[in-house]
Design an enzyme around this catalytic site. Structure first.
Site, PDB file in Angstrom:
ATOM      1  CE  LYS A 169      76.502 145.174-117.146  1.00 13.95           C
ATOM      2  NZ  LYS A 169      75.492 144.940-116.200  1.00 13.95           N
ATOM      3  CE  LYS A 212      75.148 149.376-115.755  1.00 13.16           C
ATOM      4  NZ  LYS A 212      74.619 148.625-114.431  1.00 13.16           N
ATOM      5  NE  ARG A 260      68.162 146.743-119.629  1.00 15.07           N
ATOM      6  CZ  ARG A 260      69.347 146.046-119.148  1.00 15.07           C
ATOM      7  NH1 ARG A 260      70.469 146.152-119.667  1.00 15.07           N
ATOM      8  NH2 ARG A 260      69.194 144.943-118.274  1.00 15.07           N
ATOM      9  CB  CYS A 291      69.867 144.463-111.242  1.00 14.94           C
ATOM     10  SG  CYS A 291      70.958 143.370-112.296  1.00 14.94           S
ATOM     11  NE  ARG A 302      75.286 147.985-120.857  1.00  9.84           N
ATOM     12  CZ  ARG A 302      75.058 146.850-120.110  1.00  9.84           C
ATOM     13  NH1 ARG A 302      73.700 147.018-119.463  1.00  9.84           N
ATOM     14  NH2 ARG A 302      75.565 145.796-119.999  1.00  9.84           N
ATOM     15  CB  CYS A 349      71.810 136.790-108.355  1.00 15.95           C
ATOM     16  SG  CYS A 349      72.477 137.943-109.669  1.00 15.95           S
ATOM     17  CB  CYS A 372      66.577 137.617-114.360  1.00 20.90           C
ATOM     18  SG  CYS A 372      68.224 137.704-114.220  1.00 20.90           S
ATOM     19  CB  CYS A 381      66.596 143.081-109.574  1.00 20.32           C
ATOM     20  SG  CYS A 381      66.606 141.402-108.739  1.00 20.32           S
TER      21      CYS A 381
HETATM   22 FE1  SRM Z   1      71.398 144.400-114.237  1.00 17.74          FE
HETATM   23  C1  SRM Z   1      72.564 141.657-115.738  1.00 17.74           C
HETATM   24  C2  SRM Z   1      68.258 143.582-115.215  1.00 17.74           C
HETATM   25  C3  SRM Z   1      70.275 147.359-113.438  1.00 17.74           C
HETATM   26  C4  SRM Z   1      74.350 144.983-112.667  1.00 17.74           C
HETATM   27  N1  SRM Z   1      70.366 142.932-115.421  1.00 17.74           N
HETATM   28  C5  SRM Z   1      71.027 141.724-115.875  1.00 17.74           C
HETATM   29  C6  SRM Z   1      70.342 140.554-116.719  1.00 17.74           C
HETATM   30  C7  SRM Z   1      70.286 141.387-118.114  1.00 17.74           C
HETATM   31  C8  SRM Z   1      70.416 139.532-116.678  1.00 17.74           C
HETATM   32  C9  SRM Z   1      71.560 138.824-117.780  1.00 17.74           C
HETATM   33  O1  SRM Z   1      72.770 139.311-117.941  1.00 17.74           O
HETATM   34  O2  SRM Z   1      71.047 137.905-118.312  1.00 17.74           O
HETATM   35  C10 SRM Z   1      68.805 141.237-115.997  1.00 17.74           C
HETATM   36  C11 SRM Z   1      67.615 141.091-116.818  1.00 17.74           C
HETATM   37  C12 SRM Z   1      66.766 140.450-115.822  1.00 17.74           C
HETATM   38  C13 SRM Z   1      65.292 140.517-116.529  1.00 17.74           C
HETATM   39  O3  SRM Z   1      64.707 139.547-116.861  1.00 17.74           O
HETATM   40  O4  SRM Z   1      64.887 141.692-117.020  1.00 17.74           O
HETATM   41  C14 SRM Z   1      69.314 142.648-115.487  1.00 17.74           C
HETATM   42  N2  SRM Z   1      69.629 145.435-114.401  1.00 17.74           N
HETATM   43  C15 SRM Z   1      68.394 144.847-114.709  1.00 17.74           C
HETATM   44  C16 SRM Z   1      67.302 146.008-114.453  1.00 17.74           C
HETATM   45  C17 SRM Z   1      66.029 145.546-115.565  1.00 17.74           C
HETATM   46  C18 SRM Z   1      66.782 145.602-113.032  1.00 17.74           C
HETATM   47  C19 SRM Z   1      65.540 146.277-112.586  1.00 17.74           C
HETATM   48  O5  SRM Z   1      64.798 145.627-111.737  1.00 17.74           O
HETATM   49  O6  SRM Z   1      65.033 147.461-112.901  1.00 17.74           O
HETATM   50  C20 SRM Z   1      67.910 147.040-114.537  1.00 17.74           C
HETATM   51  C21 SRM Z   1      68.104 147.640-115.850  1.00 17.74           C
HETATM   52  C22 SRM Z   1      68.817 148.746-115.939  1.00 17.74           C
HETATM   53  C23 SRM Z   1      68.905 149.355-117.444  1.00 17.74           C
HETATM   54  O7  SRM Z   1      67.613 149.903-118.039  1.00 17.74           O
HETATM   55  O8  SRM Z   1      70.016 149.470-118.117  1.00 17.74           O
HETATM   56  C24 SRM Z   1      69.336 146.782-114.180  1.00 17.74           C
HETATM   57  N3  SRM Z   1      72.185 146.121-113.429  1.00 17.74           N
HETATM   58  C25 SRM Z   1      71.423 147.095-112.941  1.00 17.74           C
HETATM   59  C26 SRM Z   1      72.217 147.792-111.948  1.00 17.74           C
HETATM   60  C27 SRM Z   1      71.811 149.136-111.243  1.00 17.74           C
HETATM   61  C28 SRM Z   1      72.162 150.388-112.134  1.00 17.74           C
HETATM   62  O9  SRM Z   1      72.940 150.399-112.773  1.00 17.74           O
HETATM   63  O10 SRM Z   1      72.015 151.363-111.415  1.00 17.74           O
HETATM   64  C29 SRM Z   1      73.354 147.090-111.660  1.00 17.74           C
HETATM   65  C30 SRM Z   1      74.346 147.543-110.543  1.00 17.74           C
HETATM   66  C31 SRM Z   1      75.347 148.337-110.969  1.00 17.74           C
HETATM   67  C32 SRM Z   1      76.420 147.911-111.678  1.00 17.74           C
HETATM   68  O11 SRM Z   1      76.326 147.893-112.919  1.00 17.74           O
HETATM   69  O12 SRM Z   1      77.537 147.710-110.993  1.00 17.74           O
HETATM   70  C33 SRM Z   1      73.192 146.010-112.502  1.00 17.74           C
HETATM   71  N4  SRM Z   1      73.010 143.496-114.384  1.00 17.74           N
HETATM   72  C34 SRM Z   1      74.158 143.686-113.376  1.00 17.74           C
HETATM   73  C35 SRM Z   1      75.167 142.769-113.580  1.00 17.74           C
HETATM   74  C36 SRM Z   1      76.607 142.922-113.053  1.00 17.74           C
HETATM   75  C37 SRM Z   1      77.514 143.548-113.740  1.00 17.74           C
HETATM   76  C38 SRM Z   1      79.061 143.760-113.318  1.00 17.74           C
HETATM   77  O13 SRM Z   1      79.495 144.790-113.237  1.00 17.74           O
HETATM   78  O14 SRM Z   1      79.601 142.580-112.813  1.00 17.74           O
HETATM   79  C39 SRM Z   1      74.520 141.772-114.400  1.00 17.74           C
HETATM   80  C40 SRM Z   1      75.242 140.607-115.283  1.00 17.74           C
HETATM   81  C41 SRM Z   1      76.422 141.013-116.114  1.00 17.74           C
HETATM   82  O15 SRM Z   1      76.531 141.966-116.661  1.00 17.74           O
HETATM   83  O16 SRM Z   1      77.278 140.073-116.274  1.00 17.74           O
HETATM   84  C42 SRM Z   1      73.464 142.238-114.987  1.00 17.74           C
HETATM   85 FE1  SF4 Z   2      68.855 139.147-112.430  1.00 23.13          FE
HETATM   86 FE2  SF4 Z   2      70.671 139.263-110.542  1.00 23.13          FE
HETATM   87 FE3  SF4 Z   2      70.004 141.188-111.896  1.00 23.13          FE
HETATM   88 FE4  SF4 Z   2      68.390 140.603-110.146  1.00 23.13          FE
HETATM   89  S1  SF4 Z   2      70.222 141.304-109.728  1.00 23.13           S
HETATM   90  S2  SF4 Z   2      67.912 141.235-112.206  1.00 23.13           S
HETATM   91  S3  SF4 Z   2      68.622 138.367-110.346  1.00 23.13           S
HETATM   92  S4  SF4 Z   2      70.857 139.684-112.736  1.00 23.13           S
END
Ligand code: SRM
Ligand code: SF4
Length: 589
Positions: free
Chosen positions: A227, A229, A83, A496, A153, A492, A453, A447
């Site tokens: 993390k 943001k 990323r 995201c 981030r 899930c 993922c 997402c």
């Molecule tokens: Fe996310 C984890 C993809 C935005 C909350 N996210 C992941 C992972 C890295 C899975 C992992 O931990 O192994 C996913 C990778 C999937 C893949 O194969 O690419 C993933 N997140 C994404 C992306 C690519 C979704 C998308 O379709 O665009 C976004 C990349 C953002 C970036 O460029 O940095 C993405 N993730 C978000 C958002 C939305 C936002 O920030 O606006 C959220 C919800 C907002 C928040 O943080 O509350 C989000 N991602 C999470 C979480 C839950 C974090 C938490 O607070 O518990 C995880 C899991 C974790 O961190 O344990 C996670």
């Molecule tokens: Fe993966 Fe869940 Fe984030 Fe979708 S919402 S990219 S399934 S961690």
């Protein structure tokens, strides 16, 4: 720095294992450099599996072929997702050509995936290509520092330069905030760039607390509890979805000049199915600050969360849980102490919309900006729709820049009147402009989920396009095909795809099954409420069919679907998520 405030006392429990890992990592070096030479596995060993995240990478494997590989007694096809760090989402055409070449030549899937946080991901980089990839990015002037892991981030900024004369100033702040809050360790340079400097910070092996403060003055030796943001947003467009973020700066202008920011702290969307201690949350208003205090304020919020965040339980470690534990006023007071300034009352502002304006708009400087709708942000060449090639062809002649949006779209920004027709022709020839794209499709988001993922419980990106066909048919049947409902799917409950700020949100529960949430609003300031758990897409379509029919015939003038759902009692609004997200009986009458 720690505090003497008794209310910030942490639970009496052992630290989470990630704390040990960070502490022992030698400022994020770990043994990653040696691990790169281990050809026995395509993955990373021990702590390095987690540590590479601080360098912007995740180890993954293709889940579609996981079982087959196991049957063949092979290791899962391990690879890395990278990323990039792109504050405000801006990237030059030259840089675009470089990343396009890398994705095409050196990744398993060949795609560039635009994310919900204004950057892009490469999926499927094999271990041997990981170090060359960082060197490739470096020679393009790009890096992936701190785009994952327990750090601040990628910093978001309202994308479309047309929106306001404030944009350039706001973008400069997004960049400054990103750099100010970055880890200062030279680990990234040492491991990936053979020590070549990325930033000017000197690194000396620290032996005392004083020396630690010098290496990581803001983040500290064990970085943040979780993390973190940050956004910079220019009303009336909340295109960055600020309430998904820990720290938000809302630009306040006076006669087109930026004078300061309202600061909102403690947003976030993730939760765990059935775990009532977790909840999505909108951010709390702390007040207004002038421009001279922006970096001090960011540092004060980050260091308060650094010192007060719960390092014993990663599910309770984010800023919103710290605010809940110590109290919003106590946290805010500590921030004021640390920055040495009190917040002033917030200045008035209003958010009205979140979507990107697909198509051309002209800026105040007479330049043109073309927002391309990229379904689910996935840039790849599809049969009859060579999207990735199209953007490459645009990059070859474009003299402005590209801007990635937080809705997974792409803006070709700063186009002169002379080049406009040429760029539009390329975009049309490659399927990047399609006049048939419905408003509903433009306002839907998913997402990544399967196959990359590891946390996905249900399909999301691969499921959404066909699902929208069916929603479009429902809208057409009710003669509202020119309108839309903000609809989002996440595979899930991590969220995201930001379903927890949608008018209709679907959250993956199991293969083919989702929890259905309803009642977010257009501006992205209200969290939707759970309507029904663990149901199939067909059941959801029946419900949406009934709701759209009722909305089409019974709404008030201009009433959006989410507001209609609340007014007519389909669900009760989420008023204070910390209290009533899981229990609607706690919503005040
Ligand atoms: Fe996310 C984890 C993809 C935005 C909350 N996210 C992941 C992972 C890295 C899975 C992992 O931990 O192994 C996913 C990778 C999937 C893949 O194969 O690419 C993933 N997140 C994404 C992306 C690519 C979704 C998308 O379709 O665009 C976004 C990349 C953002 C970036 O460029 O940095 C993405 N993730 C978000 C958002 C939305 C936002 O920030 O606006 C959220 C919800 C907002 C928040 O943080 O509350 C989000 N991602 C999470 C979480 C839950 C974090 C938490 O607070 O518990 C995880 C899991 C974790 O961190 O344990 C996670
Ligand atoms: Fe993966 Fe869940 Fe984030 Fe979708 S919402 S990219 S399934 S961690």
């Amino acid at each position: 720095m720690t505090t003497s405030d008794p209310r910030a006392k942490l639970p009496d429990a052992p630290l989470a294992d990630n704390e040990r890992l960070k502490d022992h990592s030698d400022y994020l070096h770990g043994t990653i450099a040696a691990d790169l030479k281990d050809g026995l596995t395509g993955g990373f060993n021990g702590d390095n599996f987690q540590l590479i995240r601080f360098h912007g990478m995740y180890e993954q494997d293709d889940r579609d072929i996981r079982a087959e590989r196991v049957e063949q007694k092979l290791e899962p096809l391990k690879n890395v997702m990278l990323r990039c760090r792109l504050p405000g989402g801006i990237i030059s055409p030259k840089q675009w050509l470089g990343i396009d070449e890398f994705a095409t030549e050196h990744t398993m899937y060949g795609s560039i995936r635009l994310t919900t946080r204004q950057t892009f991901q490469f999926h499927g980089v094999l271990k041997n290509d990981v170090k060359p990839m960082h060197q490739w990015l470096h020679q393009l002037g790009l890096d992936s520092i701190a785009t994952a892991g327990d750090v601040n981030r990628n910093v978001l900024c309202t994308s479309n330069p047309i929106e306001s004369a404030l944009h350039r100033e706001a973008y400069d702040w997004a960049k400054k905030l990103s750099e100010h809050l970055l880890p200062k360790t030279t680990a990234y340079a040492d491991i990936w760039l053979d020590g070549e400097k990325v930033f000017s910070t000197e690194f000396t092996q620290p032996e005392t607390q004083e020396a630690t403060d010098k290496v990581e003055p803001v983040l500290g030796k064990t970085y943040l509890p979780r993390k973190f943001k940050t956004t910079v947003v220019i009303p009336p467009l909340n295109d960055v979805d600020l309430h998904a973020n820990d720290l938000n700066f809302i630009a306040i202008g006076d006669n087109g000049k930026l004078v300061g920011f309202n600061v909102l702290v403690g947003g976030g969307l993730s939760m765990e199915h059935g775990n009532h201690k977790t909840f999505p949350n909108t951010a709390y208003d702390f007040g207004f600050i002038g421009l001279g205090d922006v970096l001090k304020c960011a540092e004060a919020v980050v260091t308060t969360q650094r010192d007060w965040g719960d390092r014993t339980n990663r599910k309770a470690a984010k800023t919103r849980y710290t605010l809940q534990r110590v109290g919003v006023d106590v946290f805010k007071h500590e921030v004021e102490q640390r920055m040495g300034v009190a917040f002033q009352p917030s200045k008035p502002y209003e958010f009205t919309e979140r979507g990107d304006r697909i198509g051309w708009v002209q800026g105040e400087d007479k330049k043109w900006h073309l927002t391309l709708f990229i379904e689910n942000g996935r840039l790849l060449d599809y049969p009859g729709k060579p999207l990735k090639t199209g953007v490459r062809e645009i990059a070859k002649i474009h003299q402005g820049d590209f801007r990635l949006t937080a809705n997974q779209n792409l803006i070709v920004a700063g186009v002169s009147a002379r080049n406009k027709a040429k760029i539009e022709k390329i975009a049309r020839e490659h399927g990047l402009i399609n006049d048939d794209t419905t408003e509903q499709r433009k306002n839907s988001m998913a997402c990544v989920a399967f196959p990359t993922c590891p946390l996905a419980m249900a399909e999301s990106e691969r499921f959404l396009p066909g699902f929208i066909d069916q929603i479009d048919a429902i809208l057409a049947k009710n003669s509202v095909q020119d309108e839309n409902i903000i609809l989002r799917i996440t595979g899930c409950p991590n969220g995201c795809g930001r379903a927890m700020l949608a008018e209709i949100g679907m959250v993956g529960k199991a293969i083919g099954r989702y929890n259905l949430y309803v009642g977010g609003n257009r501006a992205g300031t209200r969290i939707p409420r759970l309507f029904k758990e663990n149901i199939s897409a067909d059941e959801i379509l029946v419900l949406i069919g009934d709701w759209v029919a009722a909305w089409a015939h019974g709404r008030e003038k201009g009433e959006a679907f989410g507001d209609f759902a609340i007014r007519t009692g389909i669900v009760k609004p989420v008023v204070n998520a910390a209290v009533d997200f899981w229990d609607e009986s706690k919503v005040p009458a």
